[in-house]
Design a protein around this motif. Structure first.
Motif, mmCIF file in Angstrom:
data_model
loop_
_atom_site.group_PDB
_atom_site.id
_atom_site.type_symbol
_atom_site.label_atom_id
_atom_site.label_comp_id
_atom_site.label_asym_id
_atom_site.label_seq_id
_atom_site.Cartn_x
_atom_site.Cartn_y
_atom_site.Cartn_z
ATOM 1 N N ARG A 59 -12.794 -22.151 18.389
ATOM 2 C CA ARG A 59 -13.148 -21.426 17.175
ATOM 3 C C ARG A 59 -12.097 -21.712 16.111
ATOM 4 N NH1 ARG A 59 -10.197 -16.452 17.379
ATOM 5 N NH2 ARG A 59 -9.151 -16.325 19.385
ATOM 6 N N VAL A 60 -12.546 -21.721 14.892
ATOM 7 C CA VAL A 60 -11.655 -21.968 13.761
ATOM 8 C C VAL A 60 -11.496 -20.659 13.008
ATOM 9 C CG1 VAL A 60 -11.323 -23.273 11.625
ATOM 10 C CG2 VAL A 60 -12.350 -24.388 13.623
ATOM 11 N N THR A 61 -10.243 -20.276 12.767
ATOM 12 C CA THR A 61 -9.963 -18.971 12.192
ATOM 13 C C THR A 61 -9.049 -19.086 10.979
ATOM 14 O OG1 THR A 61 -7.926 -18.503 13.444
ATOM 15 C CG2 THR A 61 -10.023 -18.044 14.546
ATOM 16 N N MET A 62 -9.012 -18.010 10.215
ATOM 17 C CA MET A 62 -8.010 -17.831 9.177
ATOM 18 C C MET A 62 -7.238 -16.570 9.531
ATOM 19 S SD MET A 62 -10.210 -18.726 5.752
ATOM 20 C CE MET A 62 -8.801 -18.474 4.665
ATOM 21 N N GLN A 63 -5.945 -16.555 9.233
ATOM 22 C CA GLN A 63 -5.104 -15.431 9.616
ATOM 23 C C GLN A 63 -4.295 -14.953 8.413
ATOM 24 O OE1 GLN A 63 -1.980 -15.990 12.705
ATOM 25 N NE2 GLN A 63 -3.200 -14.549 13.909
ATOM 26 N N SER A 64 -4.239 -13.616 8.264
ATOM 27 C CA SER A 64 -3.463 -13.037 7.164
ATOM 28 C C SER A 64 -1.992 -12.977 7.541
ATOM 29 C CB SER A 64 -3.984 -11.628 6.846
ATOM 30 O OG SER A 64 -3.695 -10.759 7.920
ATOM 31 N N ASP A 65 -1.152 -12.666 6.567
ATOM 32 C CA ASP A 65 0.289 -12.575 6.816
ATOM 33 C C ASP A 65 0.634 -11.470 7.809
ATOM 34 O OD1 ASP A 65 0.785 -14.660 5.095
ATOM 35 O OD2 ASP A 65 1.160 -13.367 3.358
ATOM 36 N N ASP A 66 -0.219 -10.441 7.871
ATOM 37 C CA ASP A 66 0.076 -9.337 8.790
ATOM 38 C C ASP A 66 -0.600 -9.510 10.155
ATOM 39 O OD1 ASP A 66 -2.524 -8.873 8.120
ATOM 40 O OD2 ASP A 66 -2.222 -6.874 7.295
ATOM 41 N N GLY A 67 -1.154 -10.712 10.403
ATOM 42 C CA GLY A 67 -1.674 -11.010 11.734
ATOM 43 C C GLY A 67 -3.156 -10.772 11.926
ATOM 44 N N ARG A 68 -3.858 -10.266 10.933
ATOM 45 C CA ARG A 68 -5.305 -10.079 11.077
ATOM 46 C C ARG A 68 -6.000 -11.432 11.066
ATOM 47 N NH1 ARG A 68 -6.836 -6.017 6.457
ATOM 48 N NH2 ARG A 68 -5.215 -7.232 5.418
#
Length: 222
Positions: A59-68
């Motif tokens: 799976r390809v994901t994007m992640q925020s600075d706070d780990g979400r």
């Protein structure tokens, strides 16, 4: 043993390469094996290149600075990805991460080879941009789901997507994996599944969710 040339032949642009280009791809492409949970690519790593799935699932994901984390699309055998090659396409300006959802094998064509070759071959050039457009469409669809569907609709959609993929009402996903796929938390998914179980839409077992009422789940989506 994986036949690299046979996999390369399945790529739409391959018949339109010169013999020298075909030989170069065959000599440079490599098969890599990953275990479930391994990171194939993230923005800290060296540019990966063009990736074609041989077995398993990622799976390809994007992640925020706070780990979400948000899952923007999944890849299965035969699928190809280029978003991990931002060094090939300068217009890609966001960071993505590719994670093995299952043990998997992938064929990787190094970014430097793709970058050099696509400048000389219009078919490869067109394939890259068509694939990029498709992946951005997948990403927009994922954002639509997150922004506009209620949580029970997202769970139903995720389960029905798995049913469509496998043609089996026995969905062999843990609740944690399902939560990752729909970009939610395990606790929220567990609560929704319990509600659906009371409504006789499905039955939750260890490592498996049995869909009892496909029409009912479909109706949740409106």
């Amino acid at each position: 043993m994986v036949e690299v040339y046979k996999i390369l032949e399945s790529l739409p642009f391959f018949p339109h390469l010169s013999e020298d280009q075909k030989k170069e791809l065959e000599s440079q492409a490599r098969v890599q094996t990953y275990r479930e949970g391994d990171i194939l690519h993230d923005h800290h790593a060296e540019c990966l290149g063009m990736v074609t799935m041989i077995s398993g699932r990622t799976r390809v994901t994007m992640q925020s600075d706070d780990g979400r984390e948000v899952t923007i699309y999944s890849m299965e055998p035969g699928d190809t990805d280029i978003l991990s090659a931002a060094c090939v396409i300068n217009q890609i300006t966001f960071d993505s991460m590719m994670v093995a959802d299952e043990d998997c094998q992938v064929l990787v064509i190094p970014a430097v080879v793709v970058s050099r070759m696509e400048k000389k071959n219009i078919y490869l050039h067109s394939f890259i941009y068509e694939l990029t457009a498709q992946r951005f469409s997948d990403a927009m669809w994922a954002m639509q789901q997150i922004l506009f569907l209620k949580m029970d609709q997202r769970v139903a959609s995720g389960l029905l997507d798995e049913y469509a993929r496998t043609d089996d009402v026995h969905i062999h996903l843990t609740q944690e994996k399902l939560a990752r796929q729909i970009s939610s938390s395990r606790e929220v998914v567990t609560r929704i599944l319990k509600k659906m179980e009371k409504e006789k839409l499905l039955e939750v077992n260890r490592g498996c969710i049995e869909l009892l009422d496909l029409d009912g789940l479909t109706n949740l989506l409106g």
